[in-house]
Design an enzyme around this catalytic site. Structure first.
Site, PDB file in Angstrom:
ATOM      1  N   LYS A   1       0.838  -1.217   0.000  1.00  0.00           N
ATOM      2  CA  LYS A   1       0.000   0.000   0.000  1.00  0.00           C
ATOM      3  C   LYS A   1       0.869   1.263   0.000  1.00  0.00           C
ATOM      4  CE  LYS A   1      -2.087  -1.041   3.897  1.00  0.00           C
ATOM      5  NZ  LYS A   1      -1.364  -2.291   4.261  1.00  0.00           N
TER       6      LYS A   1
ATOM      7  N   ARG B   1      -9.684   0.291   9.131  1.00  0.00           N
ATOM      8  CA  ARG B   1      -9.159  -1.017   9.522  1.00  0.00           C
ATOM      9  C   ARG B   1     -10.173  -1.845  10.283  1.00  0.00           C
ATOM     10  NH1 ARG B   1      -3.507   0.332   9.071  1.00  0.00           N
ATOM     11  NH2 ARG B   1      -2.329  -1.492   9.617  1.00  0.00           N
TER      12      ARG B   1
ATOM     13  N   ARG C   1      11.613  -5.503   5.046  1.00  0.00           N
ATOM     14  CA  ARG C   1      11.380  -4.088   4.694  1.00  0.00           C
ATOM     15  C   ARG C   1      12.343  -3.170   5.439  1.00  0.00           C
ATOM     16  NH1 ARG C   1       5.589  -1.581   5.459  1.00  0.00           N
ATOM     17  NH2 ARG C   1       5.891  -2.503   7.516  1.00  0.00           N
TER      18      ARG C   1
ATOM     19  N   ARG D   1      11.421  -1.002  10.995  1.00  0.00           N
ATOM     20  CA  ARG D   1      10.352  -0.631  11.924  1.00  0.00           C
ATOM     21  C   ARG D   1      10.279  -1.640  13.062  1.00  0.00           C
ATOM     22  NH1 ARG D   1       5.082   0.547   8.232  1.00  0.00           N
ATOM     23  NH2 ARG D   1       4.092  -0.680   9.874  1.00  0.00           N
TER      24      ARG D   1
ATOM     25  N   ARG E   1       0.129  -8.667  13.737  1.00  0.00           N
ATOM     26  CA  ARG E   1      -0.530  -7.742  12.799  1.00  0.00           C
ATOM     27  C   ARG E   1      -1.369  -8.510  11.787  1.00  0.00           C
ATOM     28  NH1 ARG E   1       4.552  -4.899  10.695  1.00  0.00           N
ATOM     29  NH2 ARG E   1       3.171  -3.849   9.227  1.00  0.00           N
TER      30      ARG E   1
HETATM   31  P1  AP5 Z   1       4.761  -1.683   1.863  1.00  0.00           P
HETATM   32  O1  AP5 Z   1       4.430  -0.876   0.661  1.00  0.00           O
HETATM   33  O2  AP5 Z   1       5.568  -1.048   2.919  1.00  0.00           O
HETATM   34  O3  AP5 Z   1       3.442  -2.374   2.467  1.00  0.00           O
HETATM   35  P2  AP5 Z   1       2.190  -1.750   3.204  1.00  0.00           P
HETATM   36  O4  AP5 Z   1       0.989  -2.366   2.586  1.00  0.00           O
HETATM   37  O5  AP5 Z   1       2.270  -0.261   3.253  1.00  0.00           O
HETATM   38  O6  AP5 Z   1       2.376  -2.413   4.636  1.00  0.00           O
HETATM   39  P3  AP5 Z   1       2.404  -1.757   6.069  1.00  0.00           P
HETATM   40  O7  AP5 Z   1       3.189  -2.707   6.937  1.00  0.00           O
HETATM   41  O8  AP5 Z   1       2.872  -0.354   6.037  1.00  0.00           O
HETATM   42  O9  AP5 Z   1       0.948  -1.812   6.438  1.00  0.00           O
HETATM   43  P4  AP5 Z   1       0.356  -1.837   7.826  1.00  0.00           P
HETATM   44  O10 AP5 Z   1      -1.020  -1.693   7.438  1.00  0.00           O
HETATM   45  O11 AP5 Z   1       0.669  -2.968   8.714  1.00  0.00           O
HETATM   46  O12 AP5 Z   1       1.134  -0.654   8.607  1.00  0.00           O
HETATM   47  P5  AP5 Z   1       0.677   0.812   8.896  1.00  0.00           P
HETATM   48  O13 AP5 Z   1       1.888   1.647   8.842  1.00  0.00           O
HETATM   49  O14 AP5 Z   1      -0.491   1.175   8.091  1.00  0.00           O
HETATM   50  O15 AP5 Z   1       5.515  -3.003   1.351  1.00  0.00           O
HETATM   51  C1  AP5 Z   1       6.052  -3.918   2.283  1.00  0.00           C
HETATM   52  C2  AP5 Z   1       7.406  -4.433   1.774  1.00  0.00           C
HETATM   53  O16 AP5 Z   1       7.212  -5.234   0.612  1.00  0.00           O
HETATM   54  C3  AP5 Z   1       8.373  -3.320   1.375  1.00  0.00           C
HETATM   55  O17 AP5 Z   1       9.649  -3.676   1.793  1.00  0.00           O
HETATM   56  C4  AP5 Z   1       8.267  -3.269  -0.150  1.00  0.00           C
HETATM   57  O18 AP5 Z   1       9.471  -2.846  -0.733  1.00  0.00           O
HETATM   58  C5  AP5 Z   1       7.919  -4.719  -0.502  1.00  0.00           C
HETATM   59  N1  AP5 Z   1       7.049  -4.831  -1.656  1.00  0.00           N
HETATM   60  C6  AP5 Z   1       5.944  -4.076  -1.928  1.00  0.00           C
HETATM   61  N2  AP5 Z   1       5.340  -4.481  -3.055  1.00  0.00           N
HETATM   62  C7  AP5 Z   1       6.096  -5.528  -3.527  1.00  0.00           C
HETATM   63  C8  AP5 Z   1       6.000  -6.382  -4.691  1.00  0.00           C
HETATM   64  N3  AP5 Z   1       5.015  -6.246  -5.587  1.00  0.00           N
HETATM   65  N4  AP5 Z   1       6.917  -7.369  -4.830  1.00  0.00           N
HETATM   66  C9  AP5 Z   1       7.930  -7.504  -3.918  1.00  0.00           C
HETATM   67  N5  AP5 Z   1       8.083  -6.723  -2.812  1.00  0.00           N
HETATM   68  C10 AP5 Z   1       7.174  -5.752  -2.633  1.00  0.00           C
HETATM   69  O19 AP5 Z   1       0.184   0.684  10.414  1.00  0.00           O
HETATM   70  C11 AP5 Z   1       1.091   0.460  11.478  1.00  0.00           C
HETATM   71  C12 AP5 Z   1       0.367   0.430  12.811  1.00  0.00           C
HETATM   72  O20 AP5 Z   1      -0.281   1.691  13.055  1.00  0.00           O
HETATM   73  C13 AP5 Z   1      -0.765  -0.596  12.942  1.00  0.00           C
HETATM   74  O21 AP5 Z   1      -0.285  -1.853  13.279  1.00  0.00           O
HETATM   75  C14 AP5 Z   1      -1.604   0.052  14.049  1.00  0.00           C
HETATM   76  O22 AP5 Z   1      -1.010  -0.121  15.310  1.00  0.00           O
HETATM   77  C15 AP5 Z   1      -1.517   1.524  13.714  1.00  0.00           C
HETATM   78  N6  AP5 Z   1      -2.619   1.943  12.804  1.00  0.00           N
HETATM   79  C16 AP5 Z   1      -2.463   2.395  11.517  1.00  0.00           C
HETATM   80  N7  AP5 Z   1      -3.661   2.680  10.972  1.00  0.00           N
HETATM   81  C17 AP5 Z   1      -4.592   2.413  11.928  1.00  0.00           C
HETATM   82  C18 AP5 Z   1      -6.004   2.477  11.964  1.00  0.00           C
HETATM   83  N8  AP5 Z   1      -6.715   2.889  10.895  1.00  0.00           N
HETATM   84  N9  AP5 Z   1      -6.633   2.102  13.104  1.00  0.00           N
HETATM   85  C19 AP5 Z   1      -5.929   1.705  14.173  1.00  0.00           C
HETATM   86  N10 AP5 Z   1      -4.599   1.610  14.216  1.00  0.00           N
HETATM   87  C20 AP5 Z   1      -3.923   1.953  13.097  1.00  0.00           C
HETATM   88 MG    MG Z   2       2.530   1.198   4.791  1.00  0.00          MG
END
Ligand code: AP5
Ligand code: MG
Ligand code: ZN
Length: 215
Positions: free
Chosen positions: A16, A92, A126, A159, A170
């Site tokens: 994402k 979420r 990552r 991270r 997660r």
């Molecule tokens: P990346 O693009 O970083 O993936 P992502 O989908 O953004 O994954 P996140 O881990 O950021 O999502 P998340 O939802 O857990 O974390 P968030 O920060 O939102 O890609 C991942 C890796 O794969 C990278 O290394 C990339 O290079 C590689 N990659 C990508 N595409 C690829 C491909 N096609 N082929 C090969 N490799 C590839 O949330 C973190 C925390 O915040 C949550 O756990 C929670 O505690 C809190 N939080 C956030 N939002 C909320 C909410 N709405 N409500 C409550 N708590 C929340």
């Molecule tokens: Mg992300």
């Protein structure tokens, strides 16, 4: 061409954040992401809400969701000031999805699907820029110079919630809370599901085409 309002859904590690950067560049939209917003406010004092923990960081490092009242307020503020946007990391759970309905009308909804084994590999490998938040991967998406961000020269770090135990939690939290959200949106006519396990470029081609269809 207008500025699209796009919701990007998918499990942790689906890509994402990576693909949101492409959307920002190609469509001039804002990247509204609760994960990054919360990471910059990990130490924020939320003790007056009377919740389990006193800061967002305590929820995040374990891979738990930060409580809705904190997150809803962040998103509402960000969406009000954005013309077009890509929304990443929200909603979420079904309560957040209901809140979002009252905040804005979406032009398109895209979900990235990736299998669990692949997600674990992606998240544990990552690396993110300490300065600008750009995503990399030790194997699949390397920077030009090891440990250094291509975009801003910042340091690449891991991270805390990308350690294996937090990653597994997660993924459980996603299955329980966020899969029902994807199910909920999947009935809409403008819902598009993309196989996120394809190469970065192929996912981007399909995503770009889906967003072009909305404008
Ligand atoms: P990346 O693009 O970083 O993936 P992502 O989908 O953004 O994954 P996140 O881990 O950021 O999502 P998340 O939802 O857990 O974390 P968030 O920060 O939102 O890609 C991942 C890796 O794969 C990278 O290394 C990339 O290079 C590689 N990659 C990508 N595409 C690829 C491909 N096609 N082929 C090969 N490799 C590839 O949330 C973190 C925390 O915040 C949550 O756990 C929670 O505690 C809190 N939080 C956030 N939002 C909320 C909410 N709405 N409500 C409550 N708590 C929340
Ligand atoms: Mg992300
Ligand atoms: Zn950077």
């Amino acid at each position: 061409m207008g500025q699209p309002k796009i919701l990007l859904l998918g499990p942790p590690g689906a890509g994402k954040g990576t693909q949101s950067s492409n959307l920002v560049e190609a469509f001039g939209v804002e990247h509204v992401t609760t994960g990054d917003a919360l990471r910059s406010n990990k130490e924020m004092d939320i003790s007056d809400l009377g919740l389990e923990y006193d800061t967002p960081g305590e929820y995040m490092d374990q891979g738990e969701l930060v409580p809705d009242e904190v997150v809803n307020a962040i998103v509402e503020k960000a969406l009000t000031s954005a013309d077009g946007f890509v929304l990443d990391g929200y909603p979420r759970n079904l309560e957040q999805a209901e809140q979002l309905e009252s905040m804005t009308d979406l032009d398109g909804i895209v979900s990235l699907s990736v299998s669990e084994d692949e997600l674990v590999d992606r998240l544990t490998g990552r690396r993110v820029c300490d300065e600008c938040g750009e995503n990399y991967h030790v194997e699949f998406d390397q920077p030009e110079n090891e440990g250094v961000c291509d975009e801003c020269g910042g340091e690449l770090i891991q991270r805390e919630d990308d350690e294996e135990d937090a990653v597994r939690n997660r993924l459980d939290v996603f299955a329980e809370n966020t899969e029902p959200v994807i199910e909920y949106y999947s009935d809409r006519a403008d819902f598009v599901d993309i196989d996120g396990e394809q190469s970065l470029d192929t996912v981007w081609e399909e995503l770009q085409a889906a967003v072009e269809d909305t404008v």
